[in-house]
Design a protein around this motif. Structure first.
Motif, PDB file in Angstrom:
ATOM      1  N   MET A   1       0.847  -1.176   0.000  1.00 24.65           N
ATOM      2  CA  MET A   1       0.000   0.000   0.000  1.00 24.65           C
ATOM      3  C   MET A   1       0.889   1.233   0.000  1.00 24.65           C
ATOM      4  N   ALA A   2       0.655   2.107  -0.929  1.00 24.55           N
ATOM      5  CA  ALA A   2       1.442   3.342  -1.025  1.00 24.55           C
ATOM      6  C   ALA A   2       0.863   4.399  -0.093  1.00 24.55           C
ATOM      7  N   PRO A   3       1.725   5.253   0.464  1.00 30.74           N
ATOM      8  CA  PRO A   3       1.222   6.324   1.329  1.00 30.74           C
ATOM      9  C   PRO A   3       0.314   7.266   0.544  1.00 30.74           C
ATOM     10  N   ARG A   4      -0.671   7.816   1.221  1.00 26.77           N
ATOM     11  CA  ARG A   4      -1.545   8.803   0.593  1.00 26.77           C
ATOM     12  C   ARG A   4      -0.761  10.078   0.354  1.00 26.77           C
ATOM     13  N   PRO A   5      -1.062  10.809  -0.731  1.00 28.35           N
ATOM     14  CA  PRO A   5      -0.313  12.040  -1.054  1.00 28.35           C
ATOM     15  C   PRO A   5      -0.264  13.034   0.102  1.00 28.35           C
ATOM     16  N   ALA A   6      -1.321  13.144   0.879  1.00 29.99           N
ATOM     17  CA  ALA A   6      -1.340  14.115   1.975  1.00 29.99           C
ATOM     18  C   ALA A   6      -0.252  13.821   3.008  1.00 29.99           C
ATOM     19  N   PHE A   7       0.157  12.547   3.115  1.00 32.66           N
ATOM     20  CA  PHE A   7       1.161  12.186   4.111  1.00 32.66           C
ATOM     21  C   PHE A   7       2.575  12.272   3.562  1.00 32.66           C
TER      22      PHE A   7
ATOM     23  N   ASP B   1      13.614   9.417  -0.223  1.00 33.86           N
ATOM     24  CA  ASP B   1      13.518   9.118   1.216  1.00 33.86           C
ATOM     25  C   ASP B   1      13.226   7.631   1.404  1.00 33.86           C
ATOM     26  N   PRO B   2      14.172   6.873   1.968  1.00 31.90           N
ATOM     27  CA  PRO B   2      13.962   5.431   2.129  1.00 31.90           C
ATOM     28  C   PRO B   2      12.900   5.087   3.180  1.00 31.90           C
ATOM     29  N   HIS B   3      12.472   6.065   3.957  1.00 34.16           N
ATOM     30  CA  HIS B   3      11.497   5.801   5.021  1.00 34.16           C
ATOM     31  C   HIS B   3      10.127   6.404   4.736  1.00 34.16           C
ATOM     32  N   ALA B   4       9.908   6.901   3.530  1.00 30.84           N
ATOM     33  CA  ALA B   4       8.620   7.516   3.185  1.00 30.84           C
ATOM     34  C   ALA B   4       7.471   6.539   3.369  1.00 30.84           C
ATOM     35  N   SER B   5       7.698   5.255   3.126  1.00 28.15           N
ATOM     36  CA  SER B   5       6.621   4.270   3.255  1.00 28.15           C
ATOM     37  C   SER B   5       6.144   4.139   4.702  1.00 28.15           C
ATOM     38  N   LEU B   6       6.943   4.573   5.660  1.00 24.93           N
ATOM     39  CA  LEU B   6       6.548   4.481   7.076  1.00 24.93           C
ATOM     40  C   LEU B   6       5.387   5.405   7.406  1.00 24.93           C
ATOM     41  N   GLU B   7       5.018   6.286   6.493  1.00 31.45           N
ATOM     42  CA  GLU B   7       3.855   7.141   6.699  1.00 31.45           C
ATOM     43  C   GLU B   7       2.572   6.315   6.790  1.00 31.45           C
ATOM     44  N   VAL B   8       2.590   5.091   6.265  1.00 26.44           N
ATOM     45  CA  VAL B   8       1.449   4.174   6.394  1.00 26.44           C
ATOM     46  C   VAL B   8       1.657   3.470   7.729  1.00 26.44           C
ATOM     47  N   VAL B   9       1.153   4.081   8.794  1.00 23.18           N
ATOM     48  CA  VAL B   9       1.489   3.728  10.172  1.00 23.18           C
ATOM     49  C   VAL B   9       1.117   2.304  10.553  1.00 23.18           C
ATOM     50  N   LEU B  10      -0.038   1.807  10.147  1.00 22.93           N
ATOM     51  CA  LEU B  10      -0.500   0.489  10.588  1.00 22.93           C
ATOM     52  C   LEU B  10      -0.171  -0.636   9.612  1.00 22.93           C
TER      53      LEU B  10
ATOM     54  N   GLU C   1       1.598  -3.741   8.224  1.00 18.01           N
ATOM     55  CA  GLU C   1       2.278  -4.816   8.964  1.00 18.01           C
ATOM     56  C   GLU C   1       3.783  -4.819   8.728  1.00 18.01           C
ATOM     57  N   THR C   2       4.215  -4.572   7.508  1.00 23.67           N
ATOM     58  CA  THR C   2       5.647  -4.529   7.207  1.00 23.67           C
ATOM     59  C   THR C   2       6.312  -3.383   7.962  1.00 23.67           C
ATOM     60  N   ASN C   3       5.657  -2.228   7.992  1.00 26.13           N
ATOM     61  CA  ASN C   3       6.207  -1.073   8.704  1.00 26.13           C
ATOM     62  C   ASN C   3       6.251  -1.324  10.204  1.00 26.13           C
ATOM     63  N   LEU C   4       5.202  -1.916  10.746  1.00 27.17           N
ATOM     64  CA  LEU C   4       5.186  -2.224  12.180  1.00 27.17           C
ATOM     65  C   LEU C   4       6.311  -3.189  12.536  1.00 27.17           C
ATOM     66  N   ALA C   5       6.550  -4.183  11.688  1.00 27.22           N
ATOM     67  CA  ALA C   5       7.642  -5.134  11.928  1.00 27.22           C
ATOM     68  C   ALA C   5       8.989  -4.426  11.877  1.00 27.22           C
ATOM     69  N   TRP C   6       9.151  -3.496  10.925  1.00 24.70           N
ATOM     70  CA  TRP C   6      10.396  -2.735  10.810  1.00 24.70           C
ATOM     71  C   TRP C   6      10.644  -1.935  12.087  1.00 24.70           C
ATOM     72  N   VAL C   7       9.612  -1.260  12.591  1.00 27.93           N
ATOM     73  CA  VAL C   7       9.740  -0.453  13.806  1.00 27.93           C
ATOM     74  C   VAL C   7      10.058  -1.345  15.016  1.00 27.93           C
ATOM     75  N   GLU C   8       9.374  -2.475  15.139  1.00 22.84           N
ATOM     76  CA  GLU C   8       9.656  -3.396  16.247  1.00 22.84           C
ATOM     77  C   GLU C   8      11.110  -3.862  16.228  1.00 22.84           C
ATOM     78  N   LYS C   9      11.610  -4.152  15.029  1.00 20.45           N
ATOM     79  CA  LYS C   9      13.009  -4.587  14.902  1.00 20.45           C
ATOM     80  C   LYS C   9      13.953  -3.478  15.351  1.00 20.45           C
TER      81      LYS C   9
END
Length: 121
Positions: free
Chosen positions: A1-7, A15-24, A26-34
């Protein structure tokens, strides 16, 4: 899922972390937990320090002074306590705020809202 333009407005395409704007996501949550686990392993668990205990005690104290922000002739405040875990937005008049017993009117009770879903954050 791509981040919405507003985010991602103003975020560099490189920016290698732009996808983290999609907060919930699962891949992003796993990255943050790691990253959190790596940090805790390297620096130790912050929750085991006296500084953490002191800050938590201050934040959990019942002796809070409600900060108020003026907007449209009313004073607004965001409040969290044991009864309002997620928090409430509330308002009062300047006269009430100056008094001994402030009379607050709840504007938005965040605890009463349905929980967020993957597609809403």
């Amino acid at each position: 899922m791509a981040p919405r333009p507003a985010f991602t407005e103003g975020v560099s395409a490189e920016d290698p972390h732009a996808s983290l704007e999609v907060v919930l996501d699962e891949t992003n949550l796993a990255w943050v937990e790691k990253r959190n686990a790596e940090t805790a392993e390297r620096l130790g668990d912050i929750r085991a320090t006296p500084c953490y205990d002191r800050i938590l005690k201050a934040l959990d104290s019942k002796d809070k002074i409600p900060a108020a922000y003026e907007l449209g002739g009313s004073l607004y405040n965001f409040w969290q306590d044991d009864e309002h875990v997620q928090g409430i937005w509330r308002k009062t008049s300047l006269e009430s705020y100056k008094g001994k017993d402030v009379s607050w009117e709840t504007v938005l009770d965040i605890d009463a809202l349905p929980p967020p879903t993957t597609g809403t954050a």
